[in-house]
Design an enzyme around this catalytic site. Structure first.
Site, PDB file in Angstrom:
ATOM      1  N   GLY A  81       0.828  -1.199   0.000  1.00  0.00           N
ATOM      2  CA  GLY A  81       0.000   0.000   0.000  1.00  0.00           C
ATOM      3  C   GLY A  81       0.856   1.241   0.000  1.00  0.00           C
ATOM      4  N   GLU A  82       0.213   2.367  -0.331  1.00  0.00           N
ATOM      5  CA  GLU A  82       0.950   3.630  -0.431  1.00  0.00           C
ATOM      6  C   GLU A  82       0.055   4.762   0.031  1.00  0.00           C
ATOM      7  OE1 GLU A  82       2.626   4.192  -4.225  1.00  0.00           O
ATOM      8  OE2 GLU A  82       3.705   6.030  -3.708  1.00  0.00           O
ATOM      9  N   GLY A  83       0.593   5.646   0.883  1.00  0.00           N
ATOM     10  CA  GLY A  83      -0.163   6.786   1.358  1.00  0.00           C
ATOM     11  C   GLY A  83       0.599   8.074   1.121  1.00  0.00           C
TER      12      GLY A  83
ATOM     13  N   GLY B  80       3.975   7.717   3.325  1.00  0.00           N
ATOM     14  CA  GLY B  80       4.835   6.551   3.339  1.00  0.00           C
ATOM     15  C   GLY B  80       4.262   5.410   2.535  1.00  0.00           C
TER      16      GLY B  80
ATOM     17  N   LYS C  81       7.047  -0.502   7.164  1.00  0.00           N
ATOM     18  CA  LYS C  81       6.511   0.809   6.824  1.00  0.00           C
ATOM     19  C   LYS C  81       7.683   1.764   6.659  1.00  0.00           C
ATOM     20  CE  LYS C  81       2.176   0.072   9.212  1.00  0.00           C
ATOM     21  NZ  LYS C  81       1.155   0.625  10.116  1.00  0.00           N
TER      22      LYS C  81
ATOM     23  N   ASP D 103      -6.382   7.675  16.242  1.00  0.00           N
ATOM     24  CA  ASP D 103      -6.994   7.360  14.953  1.00  0.00           C
ATOM     25  C   ASP D 103      -7.656   5.987  14.993  1.00  0.00           C
ATOM     26  OD1 ASP D 103      -5.955   7.099  11.472  1.00  0.00           O
ATOM     27  OD2 ASP D 103      -7.784   7.906  12.368  1.00  0.00           O
TER      28      ASP D 103
END
Length: 812
Positions: free
Chosen positions: A22-24, A27, A44, A139
């Site tokens: 995954g990619e945000g 990061g 991560k 969160d």
């Protein structure tokens, strides 16, 4: 800023980076493999160099998350910064489904109340533990909770503790996801645990109703709809809605803790907390337990079987007890094998003092550990000469894995609420995990019991059929020992560890040395884990005198001038020190009582049933148990009415149960008395023992209440064997400091009456007469005195009138 080149195939610390997951905005997340452990992890990587303020915060949060060693939190394995400035965190790869996806698959998006309450309890456990360690998630949301199914249970794994704001692309401004953020998170206020409790309220509302309580994409939109308040569905209990709303209100009015919120939801839903909602040990321990010695594996497994927090706490302390005692026993066994170690042929005074204390009382955990340190620590300069070198390392370690648990135990409150205990367990179980893993070296030494066809492996949890292995050295059949993986003997453990059936017909159990028996002259006590079966063994003290400290190291028994023989009178609990001859059977009876609520001790007149129960069984009862002895007499119900039944452990001994038929009670009272005994035996902590003459057993079995009960719990007491009769003659005198001047005299006495039905009573009375005529000057029971009373027959004749007046030989 873009990452410098592709990461796949790159090495970060011990980890080789694999495919992109995954990619945000801040990061990327990759799958990775940890070299040497064959373990897949998640890596991560921050989209910033370590010199940036965001990278520093990223690593600080990783360190904070690593402190939360909880089975319901994804573990942080490592973190670091590469020479090119790349910051990374390696975390547990959780194989499950996000809570967001689980909710999306529910009909109408709504999870059944009972299902959610069980999952919420576990989520709140880990969140509460984080709060206690100063960690606020900020969160919490369904996307940050993985759900794993185990044996029909849904178990959570909390992700991104304190890191989500840095790697989630939606966390551009204030930390968190708007729909789950408390109002104060967007207002510049200090954020504390109450923000996470708000998020738990939002998730609970969403899980139970299928929609979020407030509709809005931004903090501004949400602030407008919060003033109106959400609508709770009419098909769900109003009390449940009120409990959830409390978490969504003003921060000062929210539940004080995550556990308090979970309890409020549970109570409003009318659901009793299930045992499987208790905090549990790390799932990874299960595979490791299969190679640990059975006592430790069973003790650890008992936590998984606990049905409430109090049972789990007791099981936790049992792990510490058994582990400390196992190490002490290994050190004692090694002392016999290799001597006291470099620097002399005698043990240190502290070790001698502890062994002498063992002869008088049970040692505390820290004393067992001190004994192991004192014995193994002397081999610091000759580690490889010690049978278990790792025990030397543990003895010399600056920080003991036992220390934090022993400190906690010293500060523990005797009574506390289930909610408080649940939180305490969640904080303490990681310490137990660390302790068990510190003892992993024990798995390198296989615990075996040699049999004629091979060696049984006594590792892991108990099993009906045990694995076998081949051993290459000489080992005594039936005696536990440690061997290496090639089957070579390492250490003999008998008699400190014994294999025996706790009762006739039962499967073998492993008994571990625990300390002295209850009462002087009772030998050493060995206990089986986890059922608490006991056995007593005189050989342990003889072994210590011969192999450990020399013949004069253990305190000699003081001379006792009180009469060691009871003649024709029955023994009572006060006579336990002089009751000998049936120790093994008394151990077996106690073990039967742990699993059988009502037992009848049956035998002929004069076989010693009353003495066996009162002087053999009753003094063996565990600490905290009390015994009440009654006889039916002319009014059995009135006798029973005097027994106080409360919540304390109790054994009711009904002596000479045949009086129910011989002293005039009518049929109705007999049946009601029997029914009252059976009803009492069905209470959780009550046991009932009857002594019954064998010629009345059929009549007792005809009572409706006892018909099925007696079929399951009969303990036969016959005249002891010839060897046992000799010991019954000689051992009480020896304990009092006397010997027979003619060593063959006891054997001749037994031979004269062994075939008689009342042999035990005849010998007991004769021994009492001999005691009266003993030679004190030389501490002898003399042959001349025996001849003076005319032998067994003469002794009995001297008391014939009393015996005839009694109508039968009294129960010894």
């Amino acid at each position: 800023m873009r990452l410098p080149g592709p990461l796949a195939g790159r090495t970060l610390g011990e980890f080789t980076v694999g495919e992109l997951l995954g990619e945000g905005a801040h990061g990327v997340v990759h799958r990775a493999a940890q070299r040497g452990l064959d373990r897949e992890v998640v890596i991560k990587v921050l989209r910033a160099r370590a010199t940036d303020e965001r990278a520093a915060a990223f690593l600080r949060e990783a360190q904070l998350a690593a402190r939360l060693d909880h089975p319901y939190a994804a573990h942080v394995y490592a973190s670091g910064v590469e020479p090119d400035g790349l910051a990374w965190i390696a975390m547990e790869l959780v194989r499950g489904t996000t809570l967001a996806d689980v909710l999306a698959l529910q009909p109408r998006g709504r999870m059944p109340v009972a299902r959610w309450v069980g999952l919420l309890d576990r989520i709140c456990e880990v969140v509460h533990t984080a709060h206690e360690q100063g960690i606020v998630h900020r969160d919490l949301k369904p996307a940050n909770i993985m759900v794993v199914a185990r044996a029909g249970r849904l178990l959570p794994k909390l992700l991104d503790l304190g890191v989500a704001a840095l790697v989630d692309e939606r966390s551009e401004g204030a930390v968190g996801t708007p729909a789950y953020m408390a109002p104060e998170q967007g207002g510049g206020e200090d954020i504390d645990a109450r923000a996470d409790i708000y998020a738990l309220g939002v998730m609970t509302w969403e899980a139970l109703t299928g929609v979020r309580p407030f509709a809005g994409a931004t903090l501004g939109e949400l602030a407008q709809v919060r003033a109106i308040g959400p609508t709770w569905p009419a098909d769900l209990p109003a009390e449940l809605g009120a409990a959830v709303r409390a978490a969504l209100g003003d921060r000062d009015a929210r539940p004080a803790t995550a556990l308090a919120f979970a309890a409020a939801v549970r109570d409003a839903a009318g659901i009793r907390l299930a045992a499987d909602a208790l905090p549990r040990l790390d799932d990874g321990l299960r595979a490791e337990l299969a190679w640990l010695p059975q006592p430790i594996a069973e003790a650890v497994g008992a936590i998984e079987r606990a049905r409430n927090p109090h049972q789990a706490r007791d099981a936790l302390w049992a792990i510490v007890d058994v582990a400390a005692r196992w190490l002490g026993v290994l050190a004692l066994a090694a002392r016999r094998a290799v001597g006291p170690g470099p620097g002399g042929d005698a043990d240190a005074p502290a070790v001698v003092a502890l062994v002498r204390a063992l002869h008088r009382r049970e040692l505390a955990d820290e004393e067992w550990l001190a004994l192991a340190r004192g014995l193994a620590g002397r081999f610091a300069a000759a580690r490889e000469a010690y049978p278990i070198p790792e025990l030397v390392d543990l003895a010399l370690a600056e920080a003991s894995p036992f220390a934090p648990l022993i400190a906690l135990r010293a500060a523990e409150l005797a009574a506390t609420s289930e909610e408080t205990l649940r939180a305490w367990l969640a904080r303490t179980l990681p310490l137990v995990t660390a302790l068990v893993r510190a003892l992993a070296f024990l798995a390198d030494y296989q615990l075996v019991v040699p049999r004629a066809d091979g060696a049984e492996l006594w590792i892991g949890a108990r099993a009906a059929r045990r694995a076998m292995m081949h051993v290459t050295g000489e080992l005594a059949l039936g005696e536990p020992a440690l061997v290496d993986f090639d089957g070579r003997p390492v250490l003999a453990l008998a008699p400190l560890v014994a294999i025996a059936a706790p009762a006739p017909g039962a499967r073998d159990e492993l008994f571990l040395f625990a300390g002295p028996g209850r009462g002087r002259g009772r030998g050493a006590r060995l206990v089986a884990v986890p059922d608490g079966f006991e056995r007593h063994d005189d050989d342990v003290w003889a072994w210590m005198r011969a192999h450990l400290l020399g013949g004069d190291a253990l305190a000699a028994r003081p001379t006792d001038e009180a009469a060691p023989y009871r003649g024709l009178a029955a023994f009572t609990a006060a006579d336990a020190d002089r009751f000998v001859g049936r120790e093994r059977q008394a151990d077996a009876l106690l073990n039967r009582l742990l699993v059988t609520p009502l037992v009848a001790v049956v035998g002929p007149s004069g076989a010693g049933k009353s003495s066996f129960v009162q002087a053999g069984l009753v003094p063996r009862l565990p600490a905290g148990w009390r015994a009440v002895v009654l006889r039916p007499g002319h009014a059995p119900l009135a006798a029973f009415a005097r027994v106080a039944l409360d919540d304390a452990p109790l054994v009711i001994v009904v002596d000479q149960f045949e009086e129910l038929f011989t002293l005039g009670a009518d049929a109705d009272e007999r049946e009601r008395f029997a029914a009252a005994l059976v009803a009492a035996s069905r209470r959780a902590q009550v046991r009932v023992v009857l002594t019954v003459r064998d010629d009345f057993l059929a009549r007792a079995g005809a009572l409706p209440a006892l018909r099925d009960q007696l079929a399951q719990g009969i303990e036969l007491v016959a005249t002891p064997s010839a060897d046992e009769l000799v010991r019954i003659l000689t051992e009480p005198a020896r304990r009092a400091g006397y010997d027979f001047d003619d060593p063959e005299l006891p054997t001749r006495m037994v031979r004269a009456v062994a075939a008689e039905p009342g042999a035990l009573a005849l010998l007991s009375f004769t021994a009492a007469r001999l005691w009266e005529l003993r030679d004190r000057a030389f501490h002898r029971l003399t042959r001349a005195a025996y001849e003076a009373i005319g032998g067994v027959e003469g002794a009995l004749a001297a008391h014939a009138e009393a015996v005839l007046a009694a109508g039968t030989l009294e129960e010894q």
